[in-house]
Design a protein around this motif. Structure first.
Motif, short mmCIF file in Angstrom:
data_model
loop_
_atom_site.label_atom_id
_atom_site.label_comp_id
_atom_site.label_asym_id
_atom_site.label_seq_id
_atom_site.Cartn_x
_atom_site.Cartn_y
_atom_site.Cartn_z
N TRP A 95 0.85 -1.19 0.00
CA TRP A 95 0.00 0.00 0.00
C TRP A 95 0.89 1.23 0.00
CZ3 TRP A 95 -5.22 -0.70 -0.37
CH2 TRP A 95 -5.71 -1.97 -0.08
N ASN A 123 -1.66 0.02 -5.18
CA ASN A 123 -2.66 0.46 -4.21
C ASN A 123 -2.44 1.88 -3.67
OD1 ASN A 123 -3.96 -2.18 -4.21
ND2 ASN A 123 -2.11 -2.87 -3.16
N THR A 142 -4.06 -7.81 2.23
CA THR A 142 -5.10 -8.08 1.23
C THR A 142 -6.17 -7.01 1.12
OG1 THR A 142 -6.37 -9.38 2.84
CG2 THR A 142 -4.79 -10.58 1.44
N GLU A 143 -6.34 -6.15 2.15
CA GLU A 143 -7.42 -5.17 2.06
C GLU A 143 -7.22 -4.01 3.03
OE1 GLU A 143 -10.90 -7.51 2.89
OE2 GLU A 143 -10.76 -7.17 5.06
N THR A 172 -9.66 -1.57 5.33
CA THR A 172 -10.98 -1.29 5.88
C THR A 172 -10.94 0.11 6.48
OG1 THR A 172 -11.33 -3.62 6.39
CG2 THR A 172 -12.77 -2.02 7.47
N VAL A 221 -14.48 -1.13 2.21
CA VAL A 221 -13.39 -2.07 2.04
C VAL A 221 -12.79 -1.85 0.66
CG1 VAL A 221 -12.76 -4.50 1.79
CG2 VAL A 221 -14.33 -3.80 3.61
N THR A 222 -11.48 -1.73 0.60
CA THR A 222 -10.73 -1.62 -0.65
C THR A 222 -9.81 -2.83 -0.74
OG1 THR A 222 -10.81 0.79 -0.55
CG2 THR A 222 -9.16 -0.20 -2.00
N GLU A 223 -9.99 -3.63 -1.76
CA GLU A 223 -9.18 -4.82 -1.92
C GLU A 223 -7.85 -4.49 -2.57
OE1 GLU A 223 -11.26 -7.96 -3.91
OE2 GLU A 223 -13.19 -7.34 -3.06
N ALA A 224 -6.78 -5.09 -2.07
CA ALA A 224 -5.46 -4.91 -2.69
C ALA A 224 -5.53 -5.34 -4.15
CB ALA A 224 -4.41 -5.70 -1.94
N ARG A 279 -7.31 -3.90 -6.39
CA ARG A 279 -8.57 -3.47 -6.98
C ARG A 279 -8.96 -2.14 -6.34
NH1 ARG A 279 -12.99 -8.12 -7.01
NH2 ARG A 279 -13.93 -6.57 -8.42
N ASN A 291 -15.74 -0.14 -1.74
CA ASN A 291 -16.88 -1.04 -1.61
C ASN A 291 -17.51 -0.80 -0.25
OD1 ASN A 291 -16.23 -2.56 -4.10
ND2 ASN A 291 -14.44 -3.23 -2.92
#
Length: 533
Positions: free
Chosen positions: A371, A419, A495-496, A498, A521-524, A526, A530
């Protein structure tokens, strides 16, 4: 276009030495940083000198900077906190437990009157990724205990990073209840995004903080002297909830405008102060900023210039680029904050200055982090303020520098930066937005995420929405807008991300509960938002 070099012009008549501008010697800067030092024949320390609390910041894998300031009478009008005009030796201890049964290091630092008896002890030799406790002693007086944490080893992949972002804490507009809740979270770090103080006069017209008396007459003036800036920091830092938040976790801090003056841009003042006079004011403002916050010696101001932008690595999980969007920015187009002047589109314009841009893009090229965060005082997301067919932008935000914005986004894509995450504040509103490759095309690629923290108190209680809500939400990449006070709490994993937007129903009186306005939530891999709540 002026030189963007952070140190450029220091020899010119407008940028004289710090000694000439503020009357402090360079030798005094060495003191108070944890270097071995001792005062000659220390006198007894005044009683209760730790009224402003303790703090830590700028964590590294092997250490942190520890801060306190001796001030038995913190609101003394001369800005010296009731301290005699002589130096005192302050001792610090760092331990693995809150009762200090397992002390791992201790040392002295010298608190000098030149730096308002502040201490910035740069502690090294600690273990990476560990929780520590610290305290100070001067004479027989012992400070409150603070908790801090070192960063993980550079090659480690920690399971998580828990942090919160905050900004805009106008003491007179309300109680710092948000910090009471923030301090109770188990955070690794607090990222403060600017407007730690406000420079305005405090009087009956703007004192909305219920239950406190009107401050003394010396607070009823816009501040511009070193004594006034010191006094303003003391007033804000007396808040027990702010002290608790500082004592709970290390802080990474940047500035925005109110640490000096509203809407300033480099040496330009919106009230028409001549540049040479405004630089003098900026010099004392930055000196007081350094004196009152947990900062390393690398952040010592040189006259009106401050080495502010810097980078923090949290192992291979995250990299934080702390940006400076005030000192090196070009002036407002046509001198206007809200405007669509053709000058705004000048390819040479920069909010960061070209040297800081190069530093940032070089970091993008080299990053190995999952990130990649940017902490900036003002909103980066493009916001068209004309809900009709035209366009209108705030030149105080990144919108005033679209060429710089384009260069940054191009660098993110050129170097395939994983990211991207922008953390910002300033607007006293809670906003979540997606960074688009083409702002005019909602279907274009999302290349990053921006989380805008609301104010801690500035503008009082606020509301669920306001007249700006429809304007911001008319931009399709904006996914959340709320005008309450609060902060953003985040949890990063490999992985994400929050992100929870925490807000309070009121701040003008104490005791407000905190709630979760929204959770994303933001996915790594992507980018985007969300929404879960």
């Amino acid at each position: 276009m002026r030189s963007p070099d952070p140190s450029a012009g220091l020899g010119s008549p407008n940028r004289r030495s710090f000694l000439a501008l503020t009357g402090v010697s360079s030798a005094a800067f060495v003191l108070g940083t944890g270097h071995p030092a001792a005062a000659d024949h220390d006198p007894p320390a005044p009683a209760d000198p730790f009224t402003l609390g303790v703090a830590s910041g700028d964590p590294l894998p092997d250490g942190v900077v520890l801060w306190t300031r001796l001030a038995p009478e913190p609101l003394a009008a001369d800005g010296h906190g009731g301290m005699p005009r002589r130096s005192y030796t302050v001792h610090y201890e760092v331990a693995e437990d809150e009762r200090f049964r397992r002390v791992v290091t201790r040392g002295p630092a010298l608190a000098t009157p030149e730096l308002a008896h502040s201490v910035h002890a740069e502690v090294r030799g600690l273990r990476p990724g560990r929780e520590y406790f610290y305290r100070f002693r001067v004479g027989g007086e012992i400070s409150p205990v603070g908790r801090t944490r070192t960063a993980p080893a550079y090659d480690a992949m920690p399971g998580e990073l828990r942090f919160a972002t905050a900004s805009c804490q106008a003491w007179y507009h309300g109680h710092f209840t948000a910090y009471e809740h923030l301090a109770q979270q188990d955070l690794d770090m607090v990222i403060f995004l600017g407007d730690y103080i406000y420079e305005y006069a405090i009087n009956a017209t703007n004192l909305w903080r219920q239950g406190v008396p009107l401050p003394a007459a010396e607070h009823n003036a816009e501040i511009h002297t070193l004594e006034q800036y010191r006094l303003r920091y003391a007033l804000f830092k007396l808040d027990p909830n702010l002290q608790a938040a500082h004592a709970a976790a290390p802080w990474m801090i940047t500035t925005d405008d109110h640490e000096v003056q509203n809407n300033h841009a480099d040496e330009w003042s919106e009230t028409g102060i001549p540049p040479e006079d405004f630089l003098r004011r900026r010099a004392v403002a930055y000196r007081a900023w350094y004196e009152n916050l947990p900062l390393r010696a690398t952040s010592l101001p040189k006259g009106p210039d401050l080495a502010l932008y810097r980078r923090l690595r949290w192992g291979r999980l995250a990299e934080l680029n702390v940006l400076d969007n005030r000192q090196h920015r070009d002036p407002y187009p046509a001198g206007l904050v809200i405007d669509n002047s053709p000058e705004r589109l000048d390819e040479r314009r920069s909010i960061l200055g070209h040297r800081q841009e190069e530093w940032l893009y070089d970091g993008f090229r080299r990053t190995e982090a999952t990130w990649n965060m940017m902490a900036t005082g003002v909103v980066m997301t493009q916001i068209d303020r004309d809900t009709g067919a035209g366009e209108l932008y705030s030149n105080d935000q990144w919108d005033g520098f679209p060429a710089n914005q384009d260069r940054l986004f191009a660098a993110l894509q050129r170097h395939r930066v994983p990211n991207p995450l922008v953390l910002s504040g300033d607007i006293h509103r809670q906003v979540a937005a997606e960074l688009k490759a083409d702002w005019r095309d909602p279907g274009s690629a999302t290349i990053g995420t921006e989380l805008v923290t609301g104010s801690i108190t500035s503008d009082g209680d606020g509301a669920e929405t306001d007249s700006y809500g429809p304007l911001w939400l008319s931009n399709p990449h904006v996914k959340l807008y709320n005008a309450r006070r609060g902060y953003v709490s985040c949890r990063l994993t490999p992985t994400e991300l929050t992100s929870e937007f925490k807000n309070l129903p009121y701040v003008t009186r104490p005791g407000a509960p905190v709630g979760t306005l929204a959770r994303f939530v933001t996915e790594a891999g992507r980018p985007g938002l969300n929404r879960e709540v």
